[in-house]
Design a protein around this motif. Structure first.
Motif, PDB file in Angstrom:
ATOM      1  N   SER A 164       0.834  -1.207   0.000  1.00  0.00           N
ATOM      2  CA  SER A 164       0.000   0.000   0.000  1.00  0.00           C
ATOM      3  C   SER A 164       0.866   1.254   0.000  1.00  0.00           C
ATOM      4  N   LEU A 165       0.728   2.071  -1.019  1.00  0.00           N
ATOM      5  CA  LEU A 165       1.485   3.320  -1.085  1.00  0.00           C
ATOM      6  C   LEU A 165       1.029   4.280   0.005  1.00  0.00           C
ATOM      7  N   ASP A 166      -0.233   4.202   0.407  1.00  0.00           N
ATOM      8  CA  ASP A 166      -0.728   5.047   1.503  1.00  0.00           C
ATOM      9  C   ASP A 166      -0.011   4.701   2.806  1.00  0.00           C
ATOM     10  N   GLN A 170       4.251   5.924   6.884  1.00  0.00           N
ATOM     11  CA  GLN A 170       5.474   5.583   7.612  1.00  0.00           C
ATOM     12  C   GLN A 170       6.606   6.547   7.299  1.00  0.00           C
ATOM     13  N   ASP A 171       6.674   6.978   6.055  1.00  0.00           N
ATOM     14  CA  ASP A 171       7.680   7.964   5.664  1.00  0.00           C
ATOM     15  C   ASP A 171       7.455   9.265   6.425  1.00  0.00           C
ATOM     16  N   TRP A 209     -10.456  11.292  16.944  1.00  0.00           N
ATOM     17  CA  TRP A 209      -8.992  11.369  16.795  1.00  0.00           C
ATOM     18  C   TRP A 209      -8.601  10.764  15.454  1.00  0.00           C
ATOM     19  N   ASN A 210      -7.994  11.548  14.577  1.00  0.00           N
ATOM     20  CA  ASN A 210      -7.798  11.168  13.174  1.00  0.00           C
ATOM     21  C   ASN A 210      -6.516  10.345  12.980  1.00  0.00           C
ATOM     22  N   VAL A 211      -6.449   9.204  13.646  1.00  0.00           N
ATOM     23  CA  VAL A 211      -5.214   8.429  13.700  1.00  0.00           C
ATOM     24  C   VAL A 211      -4.917   7.678  12.402  1.00  0.00           C
ATOM     25  N   PHE A 212      -5.942   7.390  11.597  1.00  0.00           N
ATOM     26  CA  PHE A 212      -5.734   6.575  10.405  1.00  0.00           C
ATOM     27  C   PHE A 212      -5.554   7.400   9.128  1.00  0.00           C
ATOM     28  N   ASP A 213      -5.491   8.693   9.264  1.00  0.00           N
ATOM     29  CA  ASP A 213      -5.216   9.556   8.113  1.00  0.00           C
ATOM     30  C   ASP A 213      -3.725   9.457   7.772  1.00  0.00           C
ATOM     31  N   VAL A 214      -3.404   9.396   6.474  1.00  0.00           N
ATOM     32  CA  VAL A 214      -2.014   9.181   6.046  1.00  0.00           C
ATOM     33  C   VAL A 214      -1.081  10.247   6.600  1.00  0.00           C
ATOM     34  N   TYR A 215      -1.467  11.522   6.473  1.00  0.00           N
ATOM     35  CA  TYR A 215      -0.563  12.611   6.832  1.00  0.00           C
ATOM     36  C   TYR A 215      -0.982  13.384   8.080  1.00  0.00           C
ATOM     37  N   SER A 216      -1.904  12.847   8.859  1.00  0.00           N
ATOM     38  CA  SER A 216      -2.392  13.611  10.005  1.00  0.00           C
ATOM     39  C   SER A 216      -1.364  13.649  11.132  1.00  0.00           C
ATOM     40  N   ASN A 217      -1.364  14.757  11.859  1.00  0.00           N
ATOM     41  CA  ASN A 217      -0.511  14.874  13.043  1.00  0.00           C
ATOM     42  C   ASN A 217      -0.924  13.862  14.109  1.00  0.00           C
TER      43      ASN A 217
END
Length: 500
Positions: A377-379, A384-385, A464-472
């Motif tokens: 998955s690129l997401d 992780q990046d 809590w937006n924990v599963f968003d790719v780029y979320s803080n």
């Protein structure tokens, strides 16, 4: 447990340090930034090498050399019993990068295969990338999509990259890592020279150098270029990764800390400049005009490497050769950086009493299992990046705090000055390390405030937006989990990795 292995000579550890530092980022991120900001970026980038990277690398090198342990053990020795969890965080952060960096190495191998097939198609008269692009302008984008999302080929190739790395590292430091770098690093520099010569001899190629080294003084008023220069130096040199701490733990007893650090830092910058001198002239030579060349360079990391560069090289006679050389260099750079990431984990497992072979095999299995989500998955890869890329600043900050906690004067005398023929002023270390505490805070704030996520903390429903790719929220949650686990098991980590 004192390590018996060590590098055979200074060049062994220098090449290992260069292999650690010179990675994929030198060949695709640096040329983009140098092309975007020119000489103004180069000046700031060198300033931050001296201000941020060199002091942290010097601290890392001296700690690893003195204690001869893995990152957890060495960090715990200098930071003290209560802060052993910091070495755990550094280790997990770099492992988080290693998992998806293995995928980057797999991508590089896949594009090397594409470039090789294109090269033979060119010399045998078969259909080349240029021919495919004539009928299908989206050919390269579709090719990228085919390996970036749920690709079995990507899974196979990243596993092969990990297995190849483990196979080399099982042989040990001298017979594995040292011998590999004696081939990889000189070959990488040689390939960069070849690309540079070819590119500069192309029409309008010299315009790329003029743009790269030209200074636009207005750029210095742009805060983004300062942050970009700092981040490029921090990540490209490997400052804060714990990798140089791992490499130096295999150094000979009388190894010059200051000299080796400066050779590693400036050697990495030299490779970056060579990559810029190779890529920018090629882009300017092959683009229709200067504005299109700049647009190519600013198009983003993945696009520049995997879609634009092959497209550009396919437009000229001999471009198949240039593309093959570029992706061979790209693969070598990626693979040479993957090796010390794997060695970092091996080193920590050896501190637990495992043999090198057993530790290496377990490391390979661990990397293959936890690298799979990023390969599929690129997401997940991008998440992780994002998480561990920013986490490297936390790692660097922890190393700075450890040195400050020990006391700069005593740290210099007990760690850096030992066996060093070159002495750095105490004021240099004091000013840079203290100032870097504030730099780290600024960089983390800036990086997390860039607004890649529409809902950085809470989603539209207030969750809590924990599963968003780029979320803080995703970044902080993963950091906190690692820190909490480290603190809970701090006593165990100290007894297992430090006290033993």
């Amino acid at each position: 447990m004192i390590k018996k292995e060590e590098f055979s000579n200074r060049w062994g550890i220098v090449l290992a340090s260069l292999g650690m530092a010179i990675g994929a980022g030198n060949l695709w991120r640096f040329p983009r930034l140098a092309g975007q900001y020119g000489g103004a970026f180069l000046i700031l980038w060198i300033v931050f090498l001296l201000l941020w990277s060199i002091p942290i690398l010097m601290a890392e090198f001296s700690i690893g050399k003195k204690y001869k342990k893995g990152v957890i053990g060495s960090f715990g020795k200098v930071a003290g019993k209560g802060f052993t969890w910091g070495g755990f965080f550094i280790t997990i952060c770099t492992l988080g990068i290693a998992f998806y960096y293995a995928v980057v190495t797999g991508w590089a191998l896949r594009y090397l295969g594409l470039a090789t097939d294109n090269f033979f198609a060119f010399i045998t008269g078969r259909k080349t990338i240029a021919n495919y692009l004539e009928t299908d302008p989206a050919y390269l984008q579709n090719f990228w999509n085919s390996i970036a999302y749920e690709s079995g080929i990507t899974v196979v190739l990243y596993i092969l990259a990990v297995i190849a790395g483990i196979f080399l590292l099982i042989k040990g430091i001298q017979n594995g890592l040292e011998k590999a770098n004696k081939v990889l690093i000189p070959s990488l520099f040689g390939l960069l020279i070849i690309i540079t010569v070819i590119a500069l001899n192309m029409e309008n190629g010299t315009k790329g150098l003029e743009y790269m080294f030209g200074i636009n003084w207005n750029h210095f008023s742009n805060p983004t270029i300062w942050i970009e220069a700092l981040s490029q130096s921090a990540w490209s040199t490997g400052a804060g990764w714990g990798l140089i701490m791992t490499i130096s733990s295999y150094s000979r007893k009388r190894e010059d800390v200051v000299l080796n650090t400066f050779i590693s830092g400036f050697g990495n910058n030299t490779a970056s400049i060579m990559a810029g001198m190779a890529i920018l002239p090629a882009v300017f030579a092959l683009a229709v005009n200067e504005s299109e060349a700049i647009s190519f360079l600013q198009s983003g990391n993945q696009a520049l490497t995997f879609t634009i560069i092959p497209k550009l090289f396919s437009t000229v006679t001999g471009g198949a050769i240039l593309s093959f050389i570029f992706f061979l260099a790209f693969f070598m750079a990626a693979f040479s950086s993957l090796l010390p990431m794997l060695e970092l984990f091996i080193s920590n497992l050896k501190d637990m009493g495992m043999t090198r072979k057993s530790a290496a095999i377990k490391t390979g299995i661990f990397c293959i299992v936890f690298g799979f989500p990023s390969a599929w998955s690129l997401d997940f890869f991008n998440n992780q990046d994002w998480v561990w890329g920013i986490g490297l600043i936390i790692s660097g900050l922890l190393i700075i705090i450890a040195a400050l906690k020990y006391g700069i004067k005593n740290f210099k005398k007990d760690f850096i000055d030992t066996d060093s023929d070159i002495s750095v002023p105490i004021s240099y270390l004091l000013i840079t390390l203290v100032f870097n505490v504030f730099l780290a805070a600024i960089l983390i704030y800036w990086w997390m405030s860039r607004g890649y996520s529409e809902y950085p903390w809470f989603d539209a429903n207030g969750n809590w937006n924990v599963f968003d790719v780029y979320s803080n929220a995703s970044v902080v949650t993963q950091w906190v989990i690692v820190i909490v686990v480290g603190i809970i098991f701090n006593k165990y980590l100290y007894n297992k990795f430090v006290k033993s």
